[in-house]
Structures are given as structure tokens and as C-alpha cells.
Design an enzyme around this catalytic site. Structure first.
Site, PDB file in Angstrom:
ATOM      1  N   ASP A  37     -33.623-112.650  40.292  1.00 23.38           N
ATOM      2  CA  ASP A  37     -33.553-114.025  39.781  1.00 23.38           C
ATOM      3  C   ASP A  37     -33.050-114.920  40.911  1.00 23.38           C
ATOM      4  O   ASP A  37     -32.072-114.588  41.576  1.00 23.38           O
ATOM      5  CB  ASP A  37     -32.587-114.060  38.579  1.00 23.38           C
ATOM      6  N   ILE A  38     -33.748-116.036  41.168  1.00 21.29           N
ATOM      7  CA  ILE A  38     -33.305-116.913  42.269  1.00 21.29           C
ATOM      8  C   ILE A  38     -32.241-117.918  41.825  1.00 21.29           C
ATOM      9  O   ILE A  38     -31.790-118.734  42.623  1.00 21.29           O
ATOM     10  CB  ILE A  38     -34.481-117.654  42.954  1.00 21.29           C
ATOM     11  N   GLN A 100     -33.844-120.660  26.801  1.00 22.55           N
ATOM     12  CA  GLN A 100     -35.028-120.133  27.498  1.00 22.55           C
ATOM     13  C   GLN A 100     -35.625-121.259  28.337  1.00 22.55           C
ATOM     14  O   GLN A 100     -35.826-122.376  27.827  1.00 22.55           O
ATOM     15  CB  GLN A 100     -36.073-119.607  26.500  1.00 22.55           C
ATOM     16  N   HIS A 106     -39.354-112.307  29.526  1.00 20.38           N
ATOM     17  CA  HIS A 106     -38.650-111.690  30.660  1.00 20.38           C
ATOM     18  C   HIS A 106     -37.333-111.124  30.170  1.00 20.38           C
ATOM     19  O   HIS A 106     -36.701-111.671  29.265  1.00 20.38           O
ATOM     20  CB  HIS A 106     -38.437-112.670  31.808  1.00 20.38           C
ATOM     21  N   HIS A 108     -33.581-110.154  31.318  1.00 19.49           N
ATOM     22  CA  HIS A 108     -32.538-110.313  32.340  1.00 19.49           C
ATOM     23  C   HIS A 108     -31.736-109.017  32.429  1.00 19.49           C
ATOM     24  O   HIS A 108     -31.349-108.443  31.403  1.00 19.49           O
ATOM     25  CB  HIS A 108     -31.555-111.417  31.950  1.00 19.49           C
TER      26      HIS A 108
HETATM   27  P1  DGP Z   1     -34.450-118.067  30.906  1.00 21.43           P
HETATM   28  O1  DGP Z   1     -33.547-119.273  31.069  1.00 21.43           O
HETATM   29  O2  DGP Z   1     -33.884-116.983  30.024  1.00 21.43           O
HETATM   30  O3  DGP Z   1     -35.851-118.490  30.515  1.00 21.43           O
HETATM   31  O4  DGP Z   1     -34.520-117.420  32.356  1.00 21.43           O
HETATM   32  C1  DGP Z   1     -35.399-117.830  33.347  1.00 21.43           C
HETATM   33  C2  DGP Z   1     -34.815-117.346  34.641  1.00 21.43           C
HETATM   34  O5  DGP Z   1     -35.834-117.388  35.628  1.00 21.43           O
HETATM   35  C3  DGP Z   1     -33.657-118.193  35.171  1.00 21.43           C
HETATM   36  O6  DGP Z   1     -32.485-117.380  35.253  1.00 21.43           O
HETATM   37  C4  DGP Z   1     -34.103-118.665  36.536  1.00 21.43           C
HETATM   38  C5  DGP Z   1     -35.265-117.749  36.872  1.00 21.43           C
HETATM   39  N1  DGP Z   1     -36.339-118.378  37.627  1.00 21.43           N
HETATM   40  C6  DGP Z   1     -36.946-119.554  37.374  1.00 21.43           C
HETATM   41  N2  DGP Z   1     -37.935-119.783  38.268  1.00 21.43           N
HETATM   42  C7  DGP Z   1     -37.937-118.717  39.107  1.00 21.43           C
HETATM   43  C8  DGP Z   1     -38.735-118.370  40.237  1.00 21.43           C
HETATM   44  O7  DGP Z   1     -39.639-119.083  40.677  1.00 21.43           O
HETATM   45  N3  DGP Z   1     -38.451-117.183  40.847  1.00 21.43           N
HETATM   46  C9  DGP Z   1     -37.445-116.352  40.405  1.00 21.43           C
HETATM   47  N4  DGP Z   1     -37.264-115.219  41.059  1.00 21.43           N
HETATM   48  N5  DGP Z   1     -36.688-116.651  39.340  1.00 21.43           N
HETATM   49  C10 DGP Z   1     -36.925-117.822  38.700  1.00 21.43           C
END
Ligand code: DGP
Length: 144
Positions: A37-38, A100, A106, A108
Site C-alpha cells: 500500500d503506498i 472504502q 482488496h 488489507h
Molecule cells: P480502502 O480505503 O480500504 O479502499 O483502501 C484503499 C487503499 O489503497 C488505501 O490504503 C490506499 C491504497 N492505494 C490507493 N491508490 C493506490 C495505488 O495507486 N497504489 C497502491 N499501491 N496503493 C494505493
């Protein structure tokens, strides 16, 4: 795309699966992809996605839910081995009220520290890409 017939060209996680957007990949098989996660809420925060576009748990066929959580277990095991955290939360959000933000199923995988102050809904803050990349290397080495 013939190789990934279930993906949505406009979805950010589908684009990561297709290799159009880079990620710190941890593991990939024919049905799932795991990557860092970034916007990590804790160091080592990882995500597991199915190679099937659907917005959340309820919209996802059980077969793909099973594949995604089986893959999350594999990543949790690698995170456990790499970081030896005092706990790991497996979290999956459904809908804006659950915070979300990406509407592709996804899971976590979040290593925890005692008193890390993590609450269920968090603000997205840009992570340190160098630190994320280094942790990805270490966890990847422990993915079986
Ligand atoms: P949620 O809020 O549960 O929908 O989690 C989405 C997660 O995805 C959040 O922790 C940030 C991560 N995220 C968003 N965009 C990107 C991306 O482009 N790359 C990666 N690796 N993570 C991302």
C-alpha cells in the site's frame, strides 16, 4: 484484454494488475496480486486484490473472495516472518461509511504495534517510497 478478461480499464487496481501502473509487488498468481500500500498506516501495510473487477465483498463471487483471502493469508505469513509484529489486522472495507476509497475488492494486511494509535478509519497520507520499496523486498523474500 484477453489475458485478464475480468478487469475494468478505468479501475486503478485493475490497471496495477495489468502492469499499467507500477507497484511494489509481493506476489502474483493467475488469480491474485499482492503489493505494498503506498499510503501505509503502518510499515509493511500490504494489499491483496483479485484479478477480477468488482467493487466490494458483496459484489464479488464467493470463488474470488476465497482466492483473495487465501492469498492474504500467504502475505500475512510473510509479513509475520519479516516484521514479527505483535499483531496483524486483516481488513476489508465496503462502502464510503467504511472508508472504502478504491472500489475494487482488496484485502488489507496490516502489521500492528502496541499503542500504534491506529483507528478503523484513517486519512490517506503519502508514504516514503524508499522505505516501502525496502520493506517490499524483505517481505517478498518470505512469500512462500
Ligand atoms: P480502502 O480505503 O480500504 O479502499 O483502501 C484503499 C487503499 O489503497 C488505501 O490504503 C490506499 C491504497 N492505494 C490507493 N491508490 C493506490 C495505488 O495507486 N497504489 C497502491 N499501491 N496503493 C494505493
Amino acid at each position: 484484454m484477453a489475458k485478464h478478461p475480468h478487469l475494468d480499464p478505468d479501475c486503478i487496481f485493475c490497471r496495477i494488475v495489468r502492469g499499467e501502473i507500477p507497484c511494489f509487488k509481493l506476489h502474483e498468481d493467475s488469480d491474485t496480486l499482492a503489493f505494498m500500500d503506498i499510503n501505509p498506516v503502518q510499515p509493511g501495510h500490504a494489499l491483496v486484490v483479485p484479478k477480477f473487477h468488482s467493487k466490494d465483498l458483496i459484489a464479488t463471487p464467493a470463488e474470488w473472495v476465497g482466492k483473495s483471502f487465501t492469498a492474504a493469508r500467504r502475505i500475512a505469513e510473510a509479513v509475520e516472518k519479516t516484521l514479527k509484529p505483535v499483531g496483524i489486522n486483516i481488513l476489508q472495507a465496503n462502502g464510503p461509511g467504511a472508508a472504502q476509497s478504491v472500489f475494487h475488492l482488496h484485502v488489507h494486511v496490516i502489521p500492528r504495534a502496541m499503542d500504534d494509535g491506529l483507528t478503523m478509519n484513517w486519512q490517506l497520507k503519502p508514504g516514503d517510497m524508499d522505505a516501502i520499496g525496502k520493506l517490499a523486498e524483505r517481505i517478498r523474500a518470505n512469500v512462500k
